[in-house]
Design an enzyme around this catalytic site. Structure first.
Site, short mmCIF file in Angstrom:
data_model
loop_
_atom_site.label_atom_id
_atom_site.label_comp_id
_atom_site.label_asym_id
_atom_site.label_seq_id
_atom_site.Cartn_x
_atom_site.Cartn_y
_atom_site.Cartn_z
N ARG A 199 103.36 15.17 -47.58
CA ARG A 199 102.20 14.87 -48.42
C ARG A 199 101.65 13.53 -47.96
O ARG A 199 102.34 12.51 -48.04
CB ARG A 199 102.62 14.79 -49.88
CG ARG A 199 101.51 14.32 -50.84
CD ARG A 199 102.13 13.97 -52.17
NE ARG A 199 101.19 13.62 -53.21
CZ ARG A 199 100.72 12.39 -53.45
NH1 ARG A 199 101.06 11.38 -52.67
NH2 ARG A 199 99.91 12.17 -54.47
N ASP B 84 99.51 10.54 -48.47
CA ASP B 84 99.00 9.89 -49.66
C ASP B 84 97.68 9.15 -49.39
O ASP B 84 97.51 8.53 -48.36
CB ASP B 84 100.08 8.88 -50.09
CG ASP B 84 99.70 8.11 -51.30
OD1 ASP B 84 99.50 8.75 -52.33
OD2 ASP B 84 99.61 6.87 -51.22
N GLU C 140 96.23 14.29 -49.91
CA GLU C 140 95.97 13.85 -51.28
C GLU C 140 94.67 13.04 -51.23
O GLU C 140 94.66 11.86 -50.92
CB GLU C 140 97.11 12.98 -51.82
CG GLU C 140 97.00 12.74 -53.31
CD GLU C 140 96.68 11.30 -53.73
OE1 GLU C 140 96.42 11.09 -54.91
OE2 GLU C 140 96.67 10.40 -52.87
N HIS D 241 101.55 13.31 -61.32
CA HIS D 241 102.03 11.99 -61.75
C HIS D 241 100.88 11.00 -61.93
O HIS D 241 101.08 9.91 -62.44
CB HIS D 241 103.02 11.45 -60.73
CG HIS D 241 102.35 11.11 -59.45
ND1 HIS D 241 101.81 12.07 -58.62
CD2 HIS D 241 102.07 9.91 -58.87
CE1 HIS D 241 101.25 11.48 -57.58
NE2 HIS D 241 101.38 10.17 -57.70
N ASP D 242 99.68 11.36 -61.47
CA ASP D 242 98.55 10.44 -61.56
C ASP D 242 97.66 10.77 -62.77
O ASP D 242 97.84 11.77 -63.45
CB ASP D 242 97.72 10.49 -60.27
CG ASP D 242 98.33 9.60 -59.19
OD1 ASP D 242 99.04 8.64 -59.53
OD2 ASP D 242 98.10 9.89 -58.00
C1 GLC Z 1 98.27 7.99 -54.52
C2 GLC Z 1 99.41 8.20 -55.47
C3 GLC Z 1 99.31 7.22 -56.59
C4 GLC Z 1 99.32 5.83 -56.02
C5 GLC Z 1 98.25 5.67 -54.97
C6 GLC Z 1 98.44 4.43 -54.22
O1 GLC Z 1 97.05 8.28 -55.09
O2 GLC Z 1 99.40 9.52 -55.93
O3 GLC Z 1 100.34 7.40 -57.50
O4 GLC Z 1 99.10 4.92 -57.05
O5 GLC Z 1 98.29 6.70 -54.03
O6 GLC Z 1 99.55 4.54 -53.36
C1 GLC Z 2 94.39 7.68 -55.89
C2 GLC Z 2 93.50 8.72 -56.48
C3 GLC Z 2 92.91 8.28 -57.78
C4 GLC Z 2 93.98 7.74 -58.67
C5 GLC Z 2 94.68 6.63 -57.97
C6 GLC Z 2 95.77 6.04 -58.78
O1 GLC Z 2 93.58 6.71 -55.40
O2 GLC Z 2 92.50 9.01 -55.57
O3 GLC Z 2 92.31 9.34 -58.45
O4 GLC Z 2 93.41 7.28 -59.83
O5 GLC Z 2 95.26 7.10 -56.78
O6 GLC Z 2 96.53 6.98 -59.42
#
Ligand code: GLC
Ligand code: GLC
Length: 651
Positions: free
Chosen positions: A282, A284, A326, A395-396
């Protein structure tokens, strides 16, 4: 493609390879390198061709791929070859995923390995274990601020424990998904420490500036990700006496991909984890990989080139490994992370379907599928060898990032509608049973997102607290309805830890240092395994949810029409409360399933007469695959109770 310039460079590179690489049997490697070399060369040249050390960097790139290949086990190579032959393997309906934090699901990795029977019990055969690499305590962003990309966090275990997980999973035909955090490192990573100590080479791994001149230019067009806890996109480092780009938290330093060394380091890390037996990586925050003054620094063309290059290189060394993108961005942008090729995905084979996720929550709040229908209708078509990761919660936070034009077409004002959704899910709206929290309100733009567990957002927490069985039942129905859609939509459904057990918000983060300013922790619970036993006890909420999901998962796996071969037809059924689509077997279109969901609390009917142009007999007979019974039908109408969904086949 044969192209002279790149081919002669390839010859030079092959001559220059280190003797230990030359001595090995690298037949498969060379075949793939030959096939991909022109693409790799062209991408690398577009990104780094202006540099004096271009050829030397290109040699290092090939060496990194070769080294990765030499380290790849014979067993993994067999998997690579099998997947190359059956290259659409991941489009099958047989896969069902779950995402979890190691310490939210088990005590540590060894304990997780021992708990794999739970996945089998439910039918889950793809497990995304959230980041497990070393992070500073209290400054970890839930594992996304990594201080050593090759070391597992002590609290979770050692590499040997991960091997145990890999073995357990292989035995049971479960795919392992791990994160590669490409966009940034922790400020305690060795590269950052050396940058802080003044090493120029490592300062060049990041975006480091002496004064505010350039940061201020960037800030003019960059949005803010965590405006409440970490306003701005740059952080002053006292020791270095410089500004560093930190788009996420102030301790997460953005990597600078205009430096080829960064690219090669990260490729090496990707290949390292691929060689540990990870099936899917995945990637990120991929939208953020390229920074350009005057832009939002998201979805830049070069970010796509970086991903294409990663894919091409990974395919040479470990072609069986897939990438998940992602990219939680606008619908027209998300689709681009599959790549640009007409047929084959050339970036990531899988992408989070954030559009569907946000639209589903909209339909829950409004009890109407108007915007959901509109958004899906305008969802761009994806490539053939590419698939969605369909999810309800992760988780977000939940961002309501759908298209403003779609919101208007559904009859709402974009700003007011988003405010309504925030109010609805944070419980500010009187009629709402949802118990979410507003995440990261930006006072300047009015933007905000929502945190909260699936169960609490669906009203289960409120229902249980008030001892209101009707509310509890409605919440159970909503949870199942949402899963009924992600399991049948087309793509890999991704459940989230605790959702099959109805686990509600966890408020303990408020007292924990390093977590209290980030309410996403509210929906990152630890499973209480004693309580989870209730899934075996009839009459409990756990039983109702777990067993219904288990059954739906089993049925999905048997239903070939649910595989993802662009075999979905969205249907306009002239009832705003219903979402309806047809899924069919792409080789035998007569094998089909009519999916229909009622987002309203009240019964609604589906007028079959409207579907006769699709060859559906308005007076035909149907069976619901989930319950095995006939739906209530009168005249030419099928009736759905409140929050009910059907997977219908014609009999
Ligand atoms: C991704 C993860 C999120 C994290 C961000 C910064 O969006 O899903 O949890 O805060 O990246 O690494
Ligand atoms: C990533 C996602 C965003 C989310 C953030 C923190 O940047 O794109 O939607 O809010 O991570 O979770």
């Amino acid at each position: 493609m044969y192209e002279q310039v790149s081919h002669s460079l390839l010859n030079v590179i092959l001559d220059d390879l280190k003797p230990e690489i030359r001595r090995q049997d690298l037949r498969h490697f060379y075949t793939r390198l030959g096939a991909n070399f022109y693409a790799i060369y062209s991408l690398f040249f577009t990104l780094y061709g202006h540099r004096d050390d271009f050829n030397a960097q290109m040699l290092r790139l090939v060496e990194t791929m070769a080294k990765g290949y030499i380290d790849r086990s014979a067993e993994l190579e067999r998997v690579d070859i099998a997947r190359e032959q059956d290259h659409n393997w991941f489009l099958s309906q047989k896969w069902v995923g779950m995402a979890l934090y190691t310490n939210g699901f088990a005590d540590n990795l060894a304990d997780l390995a021992g708990k794999t029977p739970y996945f089998q019990e439910l039918g889950v055969n793809m497990v995304h274990i959230m980041p497990i690499l070393q992070c500073p305590a209290g400054k970890s962003d839930g594992g996304y601020a990594i201080s050593d990309f090759r070391q597992i966090d002590d609290r979770l275990g050692k590499l040997d424990d991960l091997r145990l997980v890999v073995e357990e999973f292989k035995k049971r035909d479960i795919l392992l998904v791990l994160d590669i955090v490409l966009n940034h490192t922790s400020d305690e990573h060795e590269w950052a420490r050396r940058a802080i100590n003044g090493e120029r080479r490592y300062q060049d791994y990041y975006f480091v500036f002496d004064n505010r001149e350039i940061p201020d230019m960037f800030e003019q067009t960059m949005p803010q990700i965590f405006p409440e806890s970490d306003p701005g996109n740059f952080t002053w480092n006292e020791k270095m006496q410089k500004w560093v780009m930190t788009v996420f938290h102030d301790y997460q330093w953005d990597l600078n991909y205009s430096n080829p060394e960064v690219f090669i380091e990260m490729l090496d890390i990707i290949l390292f984890w691929a060689n540990q037996g990870v099936d899917i990586l995945r990637l990120d925050a991929v939208a953020f990989l390229w920074k350009k003054i005057g832009s939002s620094c998201q979805n830049e063309r070069n970010a796509h080139l970086i991903l294409q290059l990663m894919k091409d290189c990974c395919q040479v060394t470990a072609p069986g490994v897939l990438f998940i993108a992602e990219a939680i961005v606008a619908p027209v942008e998300v689709i681009k992370y599959f790549g640009e090729d007409a047929i084959i995905a050339k970036e990531c084979e899988i992408a989070y379907n954030a559009t569907l996720m946000a639209l589903l929550w909209d339909a829950i709040a409004t009890q109407s599928a108007k915007l959901l229908y509109q958004g899906l209708k305008n969802m761009p078509a994806k490539l053939e060898r590419a698939t969605w990761l369909n999810y309800v919660r992760c988780h977000d936070d939940i961002g309501f990032g759908f298209d403003d034009n779609d919101i208007r077409a559904a009859g709402y004002d974009p700003y007011a509608h988003r405010q309504f959704l925030l109010d609805y899910f944070s419980g500010q709206f009187d009629a709402s049973p949802a118990r979410g929290m507003v995440f990261m309100r930006n006072e300047t733009t009015g933007d905000a997102r929502i945190s909260g567990s699936l169960a609490s957002l669906a009203g289960l927490e409120a229902g249980q607290e008030a001892n209101d069985q009707a509310l509890v039942d409605a919440a159970i129905k909503k949870i199942l309805l949402l899963h009924g859609l992600i399991l049948s939509f087309g793509g890999i459904p991704l459940l989230y830890n605790g959702d099959a057990l109805g686990v509600v918000n966890d408020y303990s983060y408020r007292d924990e240092e390093g977590k209290s300013d980030d309410n996403r922790w509210i929906h990152r619970p630890k499973i209480n395994w004693e309580r989870a036993e209730l899934r075996k006890k009839q009459g409990t909420t756990e039983y109702a949810l777990f067993n219904a999901m288990k059954k739906m998962i089993a049925i999905r796996k048997e239903t070939s029409a649910f595989a993802d071969f662009n075999n979905r037809e969205l249907l306009d059924v002239d009832n705003p409360h219903l979402l309806c689509f047809l899924r069919f077997n792409h080789q035998r279109p007569s094998e089909r399933v009519l999916v229909v969901a009622n987002f309203d609390a009240n019964p609604q009917y589906l007028d079959l007469y409207l579907l006769r142009s699709r060859g559906i007999d308005p007076f035909g007979q149907f069976i619901d695959l989930c319950s095995g019974s006939k739906p209530t039908q009168y005249d030419r109408r099928i009736v759905l109770q409140g929050f009910r969904f059907y997977w219908l086949t014609e009999i």
